[in-house]
Scaffold this motif. Structure first.
Motif, PDB file in Angstrom:
ATOM      1  N   UNK A 236      65.281  24.916  38.162  1.00 30.38           N
ATOM      2  CA  UNK A 236      65.262  23.713  37.337  1.00 30.38           C
ATOM      3  C   UNK A 236      66.642  23.067  37.311  1.00 30.38           C
ATOM      4  N   UNK A 237      67.542  23.529  36.464  1.00 31.19           N
ATOM      5  CA  UNK A 237      68.905  22.989  36.401  1.00 31.19           C
ATOM      6  C   UNK A 237      69.908  24.080  36.765  1.00 31.19           C
ATOM      7  N   UNK A 238      70.688  23.826  37.789  1.00 29.11           N
ATOM      8  CA  UNK A 238      71.657  24.809  38.262  1.00 29.11           C
ATOM      9  C   UNK A 238      73.105  24.438  37.962  1.00 29.11           C
ATOM     10  N   UNK A 239      73.384  23.168  37.720  1.00 22.28           N
ATOM     11  CA  UNK A 239      74.747  22.722  37.464  1.00 22.28           C
ATOM     12  C   UNK A 239      74.851  22.081  36.088  1.00 22.28           C
ATOM     13  N   UNK A 240      76.076  21.934  35.600  1.00 12.98           N
ATOM     14  CA  UNK A 240      76.268  21.276  34.312  1.00 12.98           C
ATOM     15  C   UNK A 240      75.829  19.822  34.371  1.00 12.98           C
TER      16      UNK A 240
ATOM     17  N   UNK B 172      78.099  26.696  29.168  1.00 10.52           N
ATOM     18  CA  UNK B 172      78.768  26.767  30.473  1.00 10.52           C
ATOM     19  C   UNK B 172      79.074  28.225  30.778  1.00 10.52           C
ATOM     20  N   UNK B 173      78.350  28.790  31.717  1.00  9.59           N
ATOM     21  CA  UNK B 173      78.517  30.184  32.106  1.00  9.59           C
ATOM     22  C   UNK B 173      79.292  30.232  33.425  1.00  9.59           C
TER      23      UNK B 173
ATOM     24  N   UNK C 192      78.762  23.380  24.339  1.00  6.74           N
ATOM     25  CA  UNK C 192      78.725  23.970  23.014  1.00  6.74           C
ATOM     26  C   UNK C 192      79.082  25.437  22.979  1.00  6.74           C
ATOM     27  N   UNK C 193      79.169  26.076  24.153  1.00  5.69           N
ATOM     28  CA  UNK C 193      79.413  27.522  24.195  1.00  5.69           C
ATOM     29  C   UNK C 193      79.865  27.864  25.608  1.00  5.69           C
ATOM     30  N   UNK C 194      80.638  28.924  25.736  1.00  6.11           N
ATOM     31  CA  UNK C 194      81.166  29.335  27.035  1.00  6.11           C
ATOM     32  C   UNK C 194      80.931  30.819  27.242  1.00  6.11           C
ATOM     33  N   UNK C 195      80.360  31.172  28.388  1.00 11.59           N
ATOM     34  CA  UNK C 195      80.316  32.565  28.803  1.00 11.59           C
ATOM     35  C   UNK C 195      81.498  32.799  29.731  1.00 11.59           C
ATOM     36  N   UNK C 196      82.488  33.503  29.187  1.00 16.86           N
ATOM     37  CA  UNK C 196      83.755  33.708  29.875  1.00 16.86           C
ATOM     38  C   UNK C 196      83.708  35.037  30.607  1.00 16.86           C
ATOM     39  N   UNK C 197      83.470  34.945  31.901  1.00 19.32           N
ATOM     40  CA  UNK C 197      83.187  36.125  32.708  1.00 19.32           C
ATOM     41  C   UNK C 197      83.596  35.818  34.133  1.00 19.32           C
ATOM     42  N   UNK C 198      83.747  36.825  34.954  1.00 18.14           N
ATOM     43  CA  UNK C 198      84.242  36.583  36.302  1.00 18.14           C
ATOM     44  C   UNK C 198      83.110  36.414  37.311  1.00 18.14           C
ATOM     45  N   UNK C 199      83.503  36.171  38.559  1.00 20.35           N
ATOM     46  CA  UNK C 199      82.566  35.829  39.631  1.00 20.35           C
ATOM     47  C   UNK C 199      81.526  36.903  39.895  1.00 20.35           C
ATOM     48  N   UNK C 200      81.886  38.151  39.637  1.00 15.84           N
ATOM     49  CA  UNK C 200      81.000  39.283  39.905  1.00 15.84           C
ATOM     50  C   UNK C 200      80.309  39.793  38.644  1.00 15.84           C
ATOM     51  N   UNK C 201      80.381  38.994  37.576  1.00 14.63           N
ATOM     52  CA  UNK C 201      79.819  39.320  36.271  1.00 14.63           C
ATOM     53  C   UNK C 201      80.536  40.523  35.646  1.00 14.63           C
TER      54      UNK C 201
END
Length: 278
Positions: A166-170, A189-190, A213-222
Motif C-alpha cells: 500500500x504505502x511504502x514511503x513517507x 517514520x520508521x 508524529x512518532x519516530x522508530x529510531x533503529x538501524x538498517x538491520x533492525x
C-alpha cells in the motif's frame, strides 16, 4: 531551549511476538525498571489487546519509575487474529477497526497514540489496490476521528515493500493522509523501513515535517541505532531542522540481549542529540 527528542523503548507483552523486533520481552515491572535505570523517558507498548493493558498496573508502574507511555502498537490484531483494514470480508474489516479503536481508547487514557502498521493490510486478487486504498483511507478517517474525540492522535506507519504493497514511503503516506481528510492522523517514520524505501532518509524527514508524529529510531538491520549502516548525523540534523518534538522509540531486536540493545540505543541518542535529549 525546549527539549526536542524524548527517548522511548519498546516492551512486548504478546507471547506470539517473542521473535519480534522489540527491545524488552519480559514482564512489565522489570521492563519499566530497566528503562528508567538506563535513562529512557517512556515505553512503547505492544500488547495482545486493549483488555490486556487495562488489567495491568500500568499507571502505577509509569508513576513509580517516572515514565510516560509513548505509544501503543496494534499489530497483535494481525499477528494473533489475522485482522486487517483491507480484508475482503466486511465483518473482518469491522473487527479490525474495533480492535484498533479499543487500543486508541486505552492509549488515550495515558495521552498516548495508537499505531497502525501491519493492520493496514495489503491489496490482493480479491481486493484491488484502488479499493484497498479507499478502505484504508476511510478507516483512518473514522479511527482518527475517534482518537481526536479521545484527546489523542492516530499514527499511520508506511512499511517496506515486503510487509505491505500500500504505502511504502513517507510521501505516499502523506498522500494517503490528505485523502483521509483529517487532522488527527500523523505519520510514523520508521528508519528501518525508510532505509529500504527512501532515496534519502533525511530528505524524506524534511519533506514530511509536521506530518510526523512518532519516530522508530533503529538501524538498517533492525538492531539498536548505531549497530547497522545508517548514517545518523543527517537524520539528526533533519529532525532539528523541522523542529520535531516527539518520541524517538527503539523498535529493535534484543541483540545481543535486551539490556545491551537498550543501553546502546540510549548512548546513541545522547551522542546525536546531546542536551536536546530529554
Amino acid at each position: 531551549m525546549k527539549n526536542m527528542i524524548r527517548a522511548a523503548v519498546t516492551v512486548c507483552l504478546a507471547e506470539q511476538a517473542r521473535r519480534g523486533p522489540f527491545v524488552f520481552h519480559q514482564e512489565l515491572p522489570a521492563a519499566c525498571a530497566a528503562a528508567a535505570e538506563l535513562g529512557f523517558d517512556a515505553i512503547e507498548l505492544f500488547a495482545p489487546s486493549a483488555q490486556h493493558i487495562r488489567q495491568l498496573p500500568l499507571q502505577h508502574l509509569l508513576t513509580q519509575h517516572g515514565l510516560k507511555l509513548a505509544a501503543v502498537g496494534t499489530g497483535a490484531g494481525m499477528l494473533i487474529h489475522q485482522l486487517s483494514l483491507c480484508d475482503a470480508d466486511a465483518d473482518r474489516r469491522q473487527q479490525a477497526e474495533n480492535f484498533i479503536s479499543e487500543l486508541v481508547e486505552v492509549g488515550a487514557e495515558f495521552q498516548a497514540p495508537a499505531i497502525i502498521g501491519s493492520m493496514q493490510g495489503r491489496w490482493t486478487e480479491q481486493v484491488d489496490r484502488a479499493t484497498a486504498m479507499s478502505m484504508l483511507s476511510g478507516a483512518l478517517h473514522r479511527i482518527g476521528s475517534r482518537a481526536a474525540k479521545a484527546g489523542t492522535v492516530l499514527l499511520y506507519e508506511p512499511l517496506n515493500r515486503y510487509e505491505t504493497n500500500l504505502c511504502n514511503t513517507l510521501q505516499q503516506g502523506r498522500e494517503l493522509l490528505t485523502a483521509c481528510d483529517t487532522d488527527s492522523v500523523r505519520l510514523l517514520a520508521d528508519l528501518f523501513h525508510m532505509n529500504i524505501e527512501e532515496t534519502s532518509i533525511a530528505q524524506a524527514l524534511l519533506d514530511s515535517g509536521s506530518s510526523i508524529g512518532h519516530l522508530h529510531f533503529v538501524d538498517s538491520n533492525r538492531h539498536a541505532a548505531g549497530l547497522g549502516h545508517i548514517d545518523f548525523a543527517p537524520v539528526a540534523k533533519a529532525l532539528r531542522q523541522i523542529g520535531w518534538q516527539g518520541f524517538a522509540s527503539a523498535e529493535a531486536f534484543p541483540l545481543p540481549d535486551s539490556h545491551s540493545a537498550a543501553k546502546h540505543t540510549i548512548q546513541t541518542y545522547r551522542q546525536l542529540f546531546g542536551n536536546q535529549l530529554a
